[in-house]
Design an enzyme around this catalytic site. Structure first.
Site, mmCIF file in Angstrom:
data_model
loop_
_atom_site.group_PDB
_atom_site.id
_atom_site.type_symbol
_atom_site.label_atom_id
_atom_site.label_comp_id
_atom_site.label_asym_id
_atom_site.label_seq_id
_atom_site.Cartn_x
_atom_site.Cartn_y
_atom_site.Cartn_z
ATOM 1 N N GLY A 176 5.107 -0.682 22.763
ATOM 2 C CA GLY A 176 4.800 -1.910 22.031
ATOM 3 C C GLY A 176 4.131 -1.628 20.704
ATOM 4 N N LYS A 191 0.814 -1.225 0.000
ATOM 5 C CA LYS A 191 0.000 0.000 0.000
ATOM 6 C C LYS A 191 0.847 1.274 0.000
ATOM 7 C CE LYS A 191 -0.848 0.069 5.034
ATOM 8 N NZ LYS A 191 -0.119 1.214 5.559
ATOM 9 N N GLY A 202 9.654 -2.057 1.706
ATOM 10 C CA GLY A 202 10.603 -2.021 2.823
ATOM 11 C C GLY A 202 9.957 -2.026 4.197
ATOM 12 N N GLY A 203 8.735 -1.513 4.286
ATOM 13 C CA GLY A 203 7.993 -1.585 5.542
ATOM 14 C C GLY A 203 8.601 -0.774 6.673
ATOM 15 N N THR A 204 8.145 -1.084 7.867
ATOM 16 C CA THR A 204 8.617 -0.401 9.075
ATOM 17 C C THR A 204 10.129 -0.500 9.185
ATOM 18 O OG1 THR A 204 6.567 -1.006 10.210
ATOM 19 C CG2 THR A 204 8.437 -0.398 11.613
ATOM 20 N N CYS A 205 10.636 -1.708 8.973
ATOM 21 C CA CYS A 205 12.061 -1.980 9.173
ATOM 22 C C CYS A 205 12.932 -0.996 8.386
ATOM 23 C CB CYS A 205 12.341 -3.418 8.749
ATOM 24 S SG CYS A 205 14.067 -3.832 8.646
ATOM 25 N N GLY A 256 -4.354 -4.288 0.075
ATOM 26 C CA GLY A 256 -4.897 -5.627 -0.186
ATOM 27 C C GLY A 256 -5.798 -6.125 0.930
ATOM 28 N N HIS A 291 42.656 -14.335 18.348
ATOM 29 C CA HIS A 291 43.133 -13.357 19.329
ATOM 30 C C HIS A 291 43.766 -12.162 18.606
ATOM 31 C CE1 HIS A 291 44.860 -11.772 23.003
ATOM 32 N NE2 HIS A 291 46.023 -11.649 22.364
HETATM 33 C C1 LIG Z 1 12.079 1.929 15.933
HETATM 34 C C2 LIG Z 1 12.127 0.476 15.582
HETATM 35 C C3 LIG Z 1 13.344 -0.164 15.505
HETATM 36 C C4 LIG Z 1 13.394 -1.504 15.177
HETATM 37 N N1 LIG Z 1 14.610 -2.110 15.130
HETATM 38 C C5 LIG Z 1 14.683 -3.411 14.822
HETATM 39 C C6 LIG Z 1 15.943 -4.064 14.732
HETATM 40 O O1 LIG Z 1 16.985 -3.458 14.925
HETATM 41 N N2 LIG Z 1 15.967 -5.367 14.396
HETATM 42 C C7 LIG Z 1 14.814 -6.077 14.160
HETATM 43 O O2 LIG Z 1 14.889 -7.265 13.867
HETATM 44 N N3 LIG Z 1 13.606 -5.492 14.242
HETATM 45 C C8 LIG Z 1 13.517 -4.181 14.556
HETATM 46 N N4 LIG Z 1 12.300 -3.572 14.595
HETATM 47 C C9 LIG Z 1 11.109 -4.370 14.293
HETATM 48 C C10 LIG Z 1 10.939 -4.527 12.782
HETATM 49 O O3 LIG Z 1 10.872 -3.252 12.186
HETATM 50 C C11 LIG Z 1 9.692 -5.329 12.489
HETATM 51 O O4 LIG Z 1 9.740 -6.552 13.189
HETATM 52 C C12 LIG Z 1 9.565 -5.623 11.005
HETATM 53 O O5 LIG Z 1 9.515 -4.438 10.252
HETATM 54 C C13 LIG Z 1 8.297 -6.437 10.747
HETATM 55 O O6 LIG Z 1 8.253 -6.773 9.406
HETATM 56 P P1 LIG Z 1 6.865 -7.043 8.682
HETATM 57 O O7 LIG Z 1 7.217 -7.311 7.257
HETATM 58 O O8 LIG Z 1 6.072 -8.026 9.434
HETATM 59 O O9 LIG Z 1 6.049 -5.676 8.794
HETATM 60 P P2 LIG Z 1 6.375 -4.203 8.328
HETATM 61 O O10 LIG Z 1 7.814 -3.947 8.259
HETATM 62 O O11 LIG Z 1 5.554 -3.334 9.205
HETATM 63 O O12 LIG Z 1 5.826 -4.140 6.839
HETATM 64 C C14 LIG Z 1 4.478 -4.315 6.551
HETATM 65 C C15 LIG Z 1 4.217 -3.745 5.182
HETATM 66 O O13 LIG Z 1 2.896 -4.074 4.793
HETATM 67 C C16 LIG Z 1 2.270 -2.950 4.203
HETATM 68 N N5 LIG Z 1 0.828 -3.158 4.383
HETATM 69 C C17 LIG Z 1 0.141 -3.199 5.550
HETATM 70 N N6 LIG Z 1 -1.149 -3.495 5.321
HETATM 71 C C18 LIG Z 1 -1.282 -3.642 3.987
HETATM 72 C C19 LIG Z 1 -2.367 -3.952 3.151
HETATM 73 N N7 LIG Z 1 -3.559 -4.242 3.648
HETATM 74 N N8 LIG Z 1 -2.154 -3.988 1.822
HETATM 75 C C20 LIG Z 1 -0.930 -3.731 1.294
HETATM 76 N N9 LIG Z 1 0.142 -3.439 2.047
HETATM 77 C C21 LIG Z 1 -0.030 -3.408 3.379
HETATM 78 C C22 LIG Z 1 2.868 -1.774 4.974
HETATM 79 O O14 LIG Z 1 2.750 -0.583 4.233
HETATM 80 C C23 LIG Z 1 4.315 -2.225 5.133
HETATM 81 O O15 LIG Z 1 5.093 -1.855 4.026
HETATM 82 C C24 LIG Z 1 12.212 -2.217 14.907
HETATM 83 C C25 LIG Z 1 10.980 -1.585 14.962
HETATM 84 C C26 LIG Z 1 10.938 -0.234 15.287
HETATM 85 C C27 LIG Z 1 9.603 0.447 15.330
#
Ligand SMILES: Cc1cc2nc3c(=O)[nH]c(=O)nc-3n(C[C@H](O)[C@H](O)[C@H](O)COP(=O)(O)OP(=O)(O)OC[C@H]3O[C@@H](n4cnc5c(N)ncnc54)[C@H](O)[C@@H]3O)c2cc1C
Length: 487
Positions: free
Chosen positions: A292, A50, A55-58, A131, A466
């Site tokens: 959280g 969307k 790349g998402g949150t990560c 989606g 070492h």
């Molecule tokens: C500040 C912070 C620091 C972090 N640091 C780390 C770290 O150092 N190491 C680590 O392992 N984890 C870390 N995390 C956690 C990590 O970011 C998440 O575990 C990871 O991003 C989850 O991946 P995901 O693909 O499940 O979701 P997300 O990364 O959230 O991606 C989900 C994607 O789905 C899309 N989406 C959502 N709903 C829909 C829909 N209905 N239709 C189409 N697209 C949609 C979103 O736009 C997004 O692009 C951190 C999190 C935060 C907030």
């Protein structure tokens, strides 16, 4: 983002006419990893996203930007201690915050481009839009409704669907994020380093931002409801990092319940009840709410299926499959697994292996590295000492302080320790807990050792180079038998 129907799909005219082997909802680390591995298995893959970038949150507001900024902080810290390393004239560097943010953004852009390249390389159909699963499969084919940014709708058909919609920051009741009440999104775009910051929540996210902004000079206060910070870690790690944070001037308050968050003329005021039941008030320029993350399961069509939720998160089996046949869930929306990028991406690889009929191994909760990129860092895997005891193990512990490690001395970074939790009978390594320099890198050895069911006796005879920080693991394995060399 373009709608780059790749050659393979384009030959079949449009995505709407294609029946994909798998449609993935969400292009974060869980979703894009599943897409790539699926394509590597020869599956026809659609990835629905969307946001305008993959790349998402990560990649955008999580792992990558925070670690980029934390690396800036590390350099800043080194420069300030330049004289200790015989480098004069840099004791008062100035921080160009805008340049710091530009570097962070450039790193993100580079990796977004990398993902776009990988999607093309693997002929993955990236479909822009929101989606929603329409329900159970009809004649073995699922339908996902896709609503594009402009409101146009289309449908994607696939034999399997993977939900990978990720998570968002939880807010305290009655609060909305803005320029003073921050989540991970707003704090990563601040126009200046705040003079003072209150961090509510001392999990990995809260602790990392506390550490980062303290290094850059903010007055930082942590308010945590639980009795200890980083509560998923071994008790000794929580205790020592609390001491070290306090030494760095961070005001750490645990067992503290936030009662009220208000805006003042100049910033924010947080009222909380401290561990002794006394009301406390703290004011700061900004407050970060890091209490959280909620899985985004509310509007992806779960309710039209047999999918079972547990506190808003999706229940899955060892192949990441939900109770709805052919529908899988991976990443932050999954119940019972830590919300970490590497867990999500492994879950993605498992789900597509199942779909492709390839061998896979379910995720084991006790084989997941957990990393917190604070100063000093935390890297851990497996059981904590108390978890091992609760599970009925007769436990033998070895602990080695970085103070005895030559490489740590060279780095000028002596804080912390390596703690090994082992099973007394066979010496199997049950847990490794590292607080100290490069702990997030060192933990990789521990996970490999546990995957291979390594024992203390075997590891005591495993040669570590070492001088390295990794030698501290060798000493810690020895310490289990009372035989560390350097302490
Ligand atoms: C500040 C912070 C620091 C972090 N640091 C780390 C770290 O150092 N190491 C680590 O392992 N984890 C870390 N995390 C956690 C990590 O970011 C998440 O575990 C990871 O991003 C989850 O991946 P995901 O693909 O499940 O979701 P997300 O990364 O959230 O991606 C989900 C994607 O789905 C899309 N989406 C959502 N709903 C829909 C829909 N209905 N239709 C189409 N697209 C949609 C979103 O736009 C997004 O692009 C951190 C999190 C935060 C907030």
């Amino acid at each position: 983002m373009e709608l780059p129907l790749t050659e393979d799909v384009a030959t079949q005219k449009t995505a709407a006419e294609t029946i994909f082997d798998v449609a993935i909802i969400g292009g974060g680390p869980a979703g894009f990893t599943a897409a790539i591995r699926g394509a590597e298995y020869g599956l026809k893959v659609a990835l629905i996203e969307k946001a305008d970038k993959l790349g998402g949150t990560c990649l955008h507001v999580g792992c990558i930007p925070t670690k980029a900024l934390l690396f800036n902080a590390e350099i800043w810290d080194h420069l300030q201690h330049g004289a200790e390393f015989g480098i004069q004239g840099i004791a008062t560097p100035t921080l160009d915050w805008a340049a710091v943010l530009r570097r962070k953004d450039a790193i993100i852009t580079k990796h977004v481009k990398g993902l776009e390249f990988l999607m093309k390389k693997h002929k993955i159909a990236v479909i822009a839009g929101y989606g929603r699963l329409t329900g159970a499969a009809q004649d073995g084919v699922h339908t996902v409704d896709v609503t594009a940014g402009g409101g146009e709708t289309s449908q994607v058909k696939a034999k399997n669907v993977i939900l990978a919609s990720g998570s968002e920051a939880k807010m305290l009741p009655g609060l909305t994020a803005d320029d003073r009440i921050l989540t991970n999104i707003e704090i990563l775009a601040l126009s200046a380093v705040p003079k003072s910051l209150i961090v509510i929540g001392a999990g990995a996210v809260g602790m990392e931002f506390a550490s980062l902004f303290r290094t850059f000079g903010s007055e930082v206060t942590i308010v945590e409801f639980l009795p200890r910070v980083v509560s998923v870690e071994d008790e000794e790690v929580s205790k020592e990092i609390t001491r070290l944070f306090k030494k760095r001037g961070i005001d750490v308050n645990t067992g503290a319940k936030v009662e009220k968050v208000e805006k003042t003329d100049t910033g924010v005021r947080v009222t909380y009840t401290d561990a002794n039941g006394k009301a406390q008030v703290k004011e700061a320029e900004k407050v970060l709410v890091a209490v959280g993350r909620a899985g985004l399961t509310g509007n992806v069509g779960v309710e039209k299926t047999k999918i079972e939720l547990e506190r808003g998160l999706v229940k899955v089996d060892g192949a990441q499959e939900t109770a709805e046949p052919g529908v899988f869930a991976i990443g932050d929306i999954v119940a019972g697994l830590p919300q970490l990028a590497h867990v999500g991406s492994m879950a993605g690889m498992i789900a597509v292996a199942k779909i492709a009929g390839k061998p896979y191994r379910p995720i084991r909760r006790d084989r997941i590295p957990g990393c917190t990129y604070t100063e000093p860092q935390i890297g851990s895997a497996g059981l904590t000492e108390s978890q091992a005891k609760e599970q009925g193990h007769e436990v033998k512990v070895g602990k080695f302080p970085f103070a005895g490690n030559a490489k740590a001395t060279i780095l000028g970074n002596h804080d912390g320790f390596v703690k090994i939790v082992s099973d007394a009978k066979y010496g199997e390594i049950l847990g490794v807990h590292i607080l100290g320099p490069q702990a997030t890198e060192l933990i990789a050895e521990a996970v490999a050792v546990m995957e291979l069911e390594g024992t203390v006796d075997e590891l005591m005879y495993t040669i570590h180079a070492h001088p390295t920080l990794a030698e501290s693991l060798l000493d810690a394995y020895g310490a289990v038998n009372g035989m560390a060399i350097n302490a």
